[in-house]
Design an enzyme around this catalytic site. Structure first.
Site, mmCIF file in Angstrom:
data_model
loop_
_atom_site.group_PDB
_atom_site.id
_atom_site.type_symbol
_atom_site.label_atom_id
_atom_site.label_comp_id
_atom_site.label_asym_id
_atom_site.label_seq_id
_atom_site.Cartn_x
_atom_site.Cartn_y
_atom_site.Cartn_z
ATOM 1 N N GLN A 113 0.818 -1.219 0.000
ATOM 2 C CA GLN A 113 0.000 0.000 0.000
ATOM 3 C C GLN A 113 0.854 1.272 0.000
ATOM 4 O O GLN A 113 0.496 2.273 0.603
ATOM 5 C CB GLN A 113 -0.986 0.005 1.182
ATOM 6 C CG GLN A 113 -2.054 -1.088 1.021
ATOM 7 C CD GLN A 113 -3.262 -0.904 1.918
ATOM 8 O OE1 GLN A 113 -3.142 -0.393 3.020
ATOM 9 N NE2 GLN A 113 -4.420 -1.330 1.437
ATOM 10 N N MET A 483 -26.222 14.264 -21.093
ATOM 11 C CA MET A 483 -25.504 15.333 -21.776
ATOM 12 C C MET A 483 -24.696 14.774 -22.947
ATOM 13 O O MET A 483 -24.632 15.393 -24.014
ATOM 14 C CB MET A 483 -24.598 16.082 -20.795
ATOM 15 C CG MET A 483 -23.954 17.333 -21.382
ATOM 16 S SD MET A 483 -25.178 18.522 -21.969
ATOM 17 C CE MET A 483 -25.307 19.626 -20.559
#
Lengths: 569, 159
Positions: A113, A483
């Site tokens: 990580q 859109m």
């Protein structure tokens, strides 16, 4: 007082006035989470995805004007905030992001990580820090908050390795901050202000073009008083909506690609434009070579890089919008008097008459629904306006829902519209609404959403339910990514590739599955009553309004055209 | 137009990346970039040669000033300045060519800093024009390798 890094962080957040922050734990921040219960004045909101945390911090900041804070772990926790950081950066929103990092000795080893989040976010933060020395932690936090909220606000990230959270040092929080390389300039040049005052008195056709800077600097009252006293019509960008009352006769409406006829034609016809805290975005200017060619351009911005970036400026003023407007309002009476004595003060009646004609000839409008036909999405926004009389906070997602929410709701006060203007981040609205609701538990907060956008951060319903943050989501459900479909219809031969969302969840059941309330409206006659009921329900709600699937946003200026070349209804 | 920018920065990790990232992210040109510490501890100076029209260079300067780690930006093109760059050039120099190469080195007032059996390494300092002139002359002998510092510059005392 000897404290650990984790304690220093939380203690300092308290000193910066943070009351609530948003986060998600992980290995690299457990030490901080371990301490949170010891700081009861810091309310932590546990989100369901780190993108939610950053948008909530952003929504909190936009609604309150304070710095929003989010806390996430290293690696994926950190990268999940990047979209939200860029969103805040584009819209100049003060946010501080704390990311955990792997222990210092492991940095650069491709540890579990580990990600170089400082490197990744360098271009989308105002500034960022990797803290490597525990004795510098308190100063770094102080600087981060100072940077986030001063000058042109923006997101600041602090990357804090795990071992520093555990190390201890003597804690004292710096009272003052001095940075030789950072000194935002707030006060306007007095001579330039006088010049603007003189231009304004002599202008025949002036327009104020206001942006997010007016909202950010808290200059709405000054702007309103300026416009009212000297009869100057006002238009605003998407980010500026609410900085001038949307029900005022001098209000032109929003300008730009989906702006009003009156606003765009006023810009084109103006002989003087006062651009206050706006940055001449391409969605505002359209074709640059034909933008406001007749006007003397005055541009006020706290950020010098905004000035002369896209548009030539005749009177550049680097200053805070608030400071500038205060100075202008102070100088104007005297300058106006002197101009009147020389018979040079030009009344604006003719110009206002021209604007009134534009407004009455081409108001914002849409084709009304046929009896028994689909609900028009615009009417949903109008009814929200009618029911709330503007007394609520509107968040939007991105796309058609955003434009209709911008066009058909009259924002009467600043900080009542939370929308991702610059980056156009779908999924922004709902978590932003949660952030605003966390700041104002008693206000009505409504997310005007599309069926596409709402699915991008829908998991935060759990957060809203968990903390009983009763946000109202109103989905203008047209079954499309509207859109993009609109562009495909108008400019891409109706090739509706990948814009039809034929598989969608049952939003009512979805709301109920999370423990929220769900409503569906398909008939126009039920719309008002259902919205009213939802607004009165004391828990998070989804109102799924099935609307006309192929309704378009108009007016529209095709990309790259002059802003007066408008497609009207 | 070509501009020489002198940029004073806080000497901390990542500062070079902030500056170079600004240029790449916004599509500005960097012709050369040189970084080194100054007399003041914790402060470095970058000399950047860039090209662009007036509006772009104005943006570059403003954007640089906006970086929190940048202390000061000066456009040296606007003042009288002295500009120098150093170039190391390794040129093949078999016996037959060697005398001619050394004559050129003499004319240019530069010097040979390393000698091999069939090659010479020459150090030259000067304006970019002068460096280019030497490079052009050395071409026919066969240039094997070059390394250059990028320009550094200062404001002249007498303006």
């Amino acid at each position: 007082m000897e404290l650990t890094g984790a304690q220093i962080l939380l203690e300092s957040l308290g000193r910066e006035g943070v009351d609530v922050f948003f986060g998600f734990p992980g290995g690299a921040v457990i030490d901080i989470y371990h301490q949170i219960p010891n700081y009861p004045n810091l309310k932590h909101v546990l989100v369901r995805h780190e993108q939610g945390a950053i948008h909530m911090a952003d929504g909190y900041a936009r609604a309150t004007g304070k710095v929003g804070v989010c806390l996430v772990t290293s690696g994926p926790g950190a990268t999940n905030t990047v979209t939200g950081i860029a969103t805040a950066y584009m819209d100049s929103i003060p946010v501080v992001i704390i990311t955990g990092q792997v222990p210092t000795p492991l940095i650069g080893n491709d540890a579990f990580q580990e990600v170089d989040i400082v490197g990744i976010t360098r271009p989308c933060t105002k500034h960022n820090y990797l803290v490597k020395d525990i004795t510098k932690l308190a100063k770094t936090i102080k600087e981060a908050f100072f940077l986030a909220r001063s000058g042109r606000p923006g997101p600041v990230l602090i990357d804090l390795p795990k071992d520093l959270q555990q190390k201890t040092c003597f804690y004292s929080y710096p009272k003052k901050i001095a940075m030789r390389s950072y000194n935002p300039h707030y006060d306007p040049n007095v001579k330039q202000v006088r010049k603007v005052a003189e231009l304004l008195c002599r202008a025949k056709q002036p327009v104020i073009y206001a942006g997010g800077g007016v909202v950010g600097s808290g200059a709405s009252d000054e702007l309103t008083s300026l416009a009212q006293t000297y009869n100057v019509p006002v238009t605003a960008t998407l980010m500026g909506l609410g900085c001038f009352p949307g029900d005022h006769p001098l209000w032109l409406g929003m300008l730009g690609m989906h702006g009003t006829y009156a606003a765009n034609h006023s810009m084109a016809g103006a002989d003087l434009i006062l651009a206050v805290g706006a940055r001449f975005d391409d969605r505002v200017t359209g074709k640059l070579s034909e933008f406001a060619t007749k006007a003397t351009m005055v541009h006020i911005d706290i950020d010098p890089t905004s000035i002369q970036k896209n548009v030539r400026v005749d009177v550049p003023i680097v200053a805070g919008c608030h400071e500038f407007l205060v100075a202008l309002n102070a100088q104007l009476p005297e300058v106006a008097k002197a101009a009147a004595e020389k018979d040079e003060f030009v009344p604006k009646d003719k110009w206002l008459a021209q604007i009134a004609e534009w407004k009455s000839k081409h108001p914002l409008r849409y084709k009304p629904a046929v009896p028994g036909g689909f609900i028009k999405p615009q009417s949903v926004v109008e009814i929200i306006d009618k029911l709330t009389r503007g007394d609520c906070i509107i968040a939007t997602e991105v796309g058609q829902n955003q434009m209709w929410a911008a066009q058909f709701f009259n924002y009467r006060k600043p900080r009542t519209l939370l929308t991702s203007g610059g980056l156009g981040t779908m999924g922004y609205g709902f978590p932003a609404a949660i952030g605003a609701q966390a700041a104002y538990p008693d206000k009505l907060v409504i997310d005007v959403a599309g069926d596409g956008s709402i699915q991008m951060c829908i998991q935060e319903l759990a957060t809203a339910v968990c903390y009983n943050l009763p946000v109202k989501i109103v989905i203008l459900n047209n079954g499309y990514l509207g859109m993009v479909r609109q562009w495909q219809e108008l400019f891409y031969e109706k090739n509706y590739c990948s814009t039809c969302l034929d598989v969608a969840p049952d939003f009512v059941k979805l709301a109920e599955a999370y423990g929220a309330a769900g409503f569906r409206v398909t008939d126009a006659k039920d719309l008002e009553a259902t919205l009213k009921m939802a607004f009165q329900t004391p828990k998070p709600c989804i109102v799924d309004v099935v609307v006309d699937p192929e309704e378009n946003v108009y007016p529209m200026v095709p990309a790259g055209k002059s802003i007066t070349e408008m497609i009207l209804v | 137009m070509r501009h020489i920018l002198s940029v004073l920065v806080e000497n901390e990790p990542g500062v070079l990346s902030r500056v170079s990232g600004l240029f790449s992210g916004r599509g500005f040109n960097i012709e050369t970039l040189n970084v080194a510490p100054t007399l003041e501890e914790g402060v470095s100076i970058m000399t950047i040669i860039t090209t662009g029209d007036e509006q772009i260079v104005e943006q570059i300067i403003k954007q640089l000033r906006k970086l929190v780690t940048v202390i000061k930006v000066v456009d040296l093109t606007e003042v009288k300045n002295v500009e120098r760059e150093m170039l190391l050039i390794k040129v093949s120099a078999e016996d037959a060519k060697r005398a001619e190469i050394l004559r050129i080195v003499d004319v240019f007032r530069c010097k040979v800093v390393d000698v091999g059996f069939d090659e010479l390494t020459i150090e030259i300092t000067g304006t970019q024009d002068k460096l280019q002139a030497l490079l052009n002359l050395m071409q026919r002998f066969g240039i094997k390798e070059i390394a250059r510092t990028g320009a550094v510059a200062m404001r002249r005392s007498m303006q």
